[in-house]
Design an enzyme around this catalytic site. Structure first.
Site, PDB file in Angstrom:
ATOM      1  CB  SER A 186      -0.964  -0.027   1.197  1.00 39.24           C
ATOM      2  OG  SER A 186      -0.270  -0.206   2.403  1.00 39.24           O
ATOM      3  CD  GLU A 292      -6.900   0.364  -9.675  1.00 37.19           C
ATOM      4  OE1 GLU A 292      -6.753   1.269 -10.516  1.00 37.19           O
ATOM      5  OE2 GLU A 292      -7.449  -0.733  -9.952  1.00 37.19           O
ATOM      6  CB  CYS A 326      -3.754   8.524  -7.114  1.00 40.22           C
ATOM      7  SG  CYS A 326      -5.280   8.114  -6.291  1.00 40.22           S
TER       8      CYS A 326
END
Ligand code: NAD
Length: 543
Positions: A186, A292, A326
């Protein structure tokens, strides 16, 4: 395994306002004070045991980097090996646990997080990652609780997807967890992503090895405590902080690696994909690869846009959490006719923005995460200051004497391919160009082709035809597309999140699509009256 009764209907956790004089404001302020006066020792958690190691990393406040919040233990390759073996053992029992029992653990965790742990997780995110109280609240308390509650609901929807059963048989699909562990890596910027990456595969019956970002261990440990208290069995999620790739070899070389759940930069994800490709002969199954990654998110305005709404979207979209989302807006395209009024409004709003210690609630902007980020972001600003085709028109100041502070910065360029129009910076820097109004479509095409990413983007226009044109030309430019809204702030259950192109596999975190990646479907056909001889009517001779 099918749930025999419906799970609770999910809801989005209500975001607290922390207004002056409120009980919630007093409560979090007391927690910030308490946690600032302590120095914790944060262990690893392997097979349910807290393990302290000699190799450690200090968690500090990015906005006051001399202040140590915790000493965080880091894993060794030997401990990583123990975590791998333990995860595989724990998985067997966990996978057999009925779905309602697994689901109840995460629903209970959501309630704990929003109840007795709310101040702690928010304060940890504020102190350790330099988020304002509002940014911490929408992330570490609300979004993570939403992930847990909605994922349970989506998992049930998946299990409800069943085939037909004609007379004489019963067909069913079993959504088994993957046969192995999922390596979950993460990023630092969302505490909720840290909590979601290992728990979504776990909900589906997998075990997980969770490697948090080393700059977010302080808040991520609170999540691990919540999960333990909620009843997560030992070994189902191994909490294994380590720097960069130091223990990755052990994990990638395990035959039981069944998946990767990653959020972070594109380069790291590309490396993971390559390593897995090279290791294919090692694995017992084909690891599911979900990631992602980066973004170069845009705000595109048409001449019919509302100037105040547009300016507000730029200030919030580009500079909240110091641009370290992001989804943060980092490039813009504004029509010439709108620019004078927009500039005036932007400068008026930005002159009210305060930057500093996030414990002072009047600050809108805190510090960037660490020295490395500070240097990289400053590098982009320094480049713009000397470039012939760009000008820093707002901000640009950097000071790391107390904390890693970088002012919200606006760069105006005449070059649509200027470095900071194309590359992800991950800081409070917004680069934009002003285009001729009549070149709306051409400029949309330039925006579409400018970056390798396709995460988020926004179009501002009151003219519906202009919206349609942008929608068509920018179809591939963003996985999350906003019309007259800033490109940040996706909410679980409302705007499933993920980007295309080099922004990731677009499996939409916090959705049914993501959870499906952690299921290996078994089809079961049960026949009530099976044939008793091999012959068919067509085999008989003509009469
Ligand atoms: P990062 O890529 O530097 O790190 C992400 C994680 O990967 C960290 O835990 C890091 O320690 C780990 N890592 C790095 N190299 C490794 C290796 N060789 N082996 C094992 N682990 C390794 O990203 P970051 O700075 O933490 O986060 C910022 C990035 O994340 C940005 O690119 C941002 O766009 C992206 N991000 C994307 C989304 C999304 O949903 N698309 C969400 C949040 C962040």
């Amino acid at each position: 395994m099918l749930p025999s009764y419906p799970v609770p209907v999910p809801y989005n956790e209500q975001v607290r306002a922390y207004a002056p004089g409120s009980a919630e404001r007093a409560s979090i302020q007391a927690k910030l004070k308490e946690m600032s006066s302590q120095v914790l020792d944060i262990p690893l958690l392997i097979n349910g045991e807290e393990i302290h190691t000699e190799q450690r990393r200090d968690a500090v406040m990015p906005h006051r980097h001399g202040h140590v919040l915790a000493h965080c233990s880091l894993a060794t390759p030997e401990l990583a090996q123990q975590a791998v073996e333990g995860a595989e053992k724990a998985r067997r029992l966990w996978a057999e646990m009925p779905f309602p029992a697994r689901a109840a653990i995460f629903l209970r965790a959501a309630d704990l997080l929003c109840g007795k742990y709310r101040d702690e997780v928010n304060a940890a995110t504020m102190l350790g990652q330099s988020k304002t109280v509002y940014q911490a609240e929408i992330d570490s308390a609300c979004e993570l609780a939403d992930f847990w509650r909605f994922n349970v609901y989506f998992a049930q929807q998946i299990q409800d997807m069943q085939p037909i059963s004609p007379a004489g048989m019963w067909n069913r699909l079993e959504y088994r967890g993957l046969e192995g562990f999922v390596f979950c890596v993460s990023p630092f910027n969302f505490t909720s992503i840290g909590g979601n990456l290992p728990t979504s595969p776990a909900l589906m019956g997998c075990s997980a090895i969770w490697k948090p970002a080393t700059t977010a261990i302080y808040s991520n440990w609170v999540i691990m405590k919540v999960l333990r208290e909620a009843g997560l069995p030992a070994g189902v999620i191994q909490f294994l902080p380590f720097p960069g790739g130091s223990c990755s070899d052990v994990i990638f070389s395990s035959p039981h690696l069944a998946g990767i759940h990653f959020t972070g930069s594109t380069g790291v994800f590309n490396d993971f994909w390559r390593i897995i490709g090279e290791g294919m002969d090692t694995y017992k199954s084909y690891p599911r690869i979900v990631g992602e990654t980066g973004g170069k998110d845009f705000i595109f305005a048409h001449s019919s846009a509302d100037v105040k709404q547009l300016a507000t979207a730029v200030v919030r979209g580009a500079f909240e959490y110091q641009g370290q989302k992001c989804s943060a807006a980092s490039r813009g395209y504004f029509p010439k006719s709108l620019w004078p009024a927009l500039k005036e409004e932007l400068f008026a709003q930005l002159s009210q923005v305060k930057m500093g210690d996030v414990a002072d609630f009047t600050n809108f902007v805190g510090a960037v995460i660490d020295k490395g980020a500070y240097r990289t972001i400053k590098g982009y600003i320094d480049h713009a200051k000397t470039a012939p085709d760009a000008e820093v028109i707002w901000g640009g100041g950097c000071d790391d004497s107390q904390g890693y502070f970088i002012e919200p910065t606006l760069i105006q360029t005449t070059n649509p391919h200027f470095k900071s129009m194309e590359e992800e910076i991950f800081g409070p820097v917004f680069t934009f160009m002003v285009y001729e109004d009549e070149q709306y479509e051409e400029t949309l095409r330039v925006a579409d082709a400018t970056s390798e990413y396709a995460l988020t983007g926004a179009v501002f226009a009151l003219d519906r035809q202009a919206v349609l044109v942008a929608d068509r030309i920018l179809k591939g430019a963003a996985g999350n597309f906003y019309i007259n809204d800033k490109p940040t702030g996706a909410v679980v259950g409302q705007q499933p999140f993920g980007g295309a192109r080099k922004s990731g596999t677009n499996d939409k975190a916090g959705s049914l699509f993501n959870l499906l990646r952690w299921a290996s479907v078994r089809t079961v056909k049960e026949t009530y009256a099976a044939p008793t001889h091999f012959t068919y009517p067509f085999l008989s001779p003509d009469i």
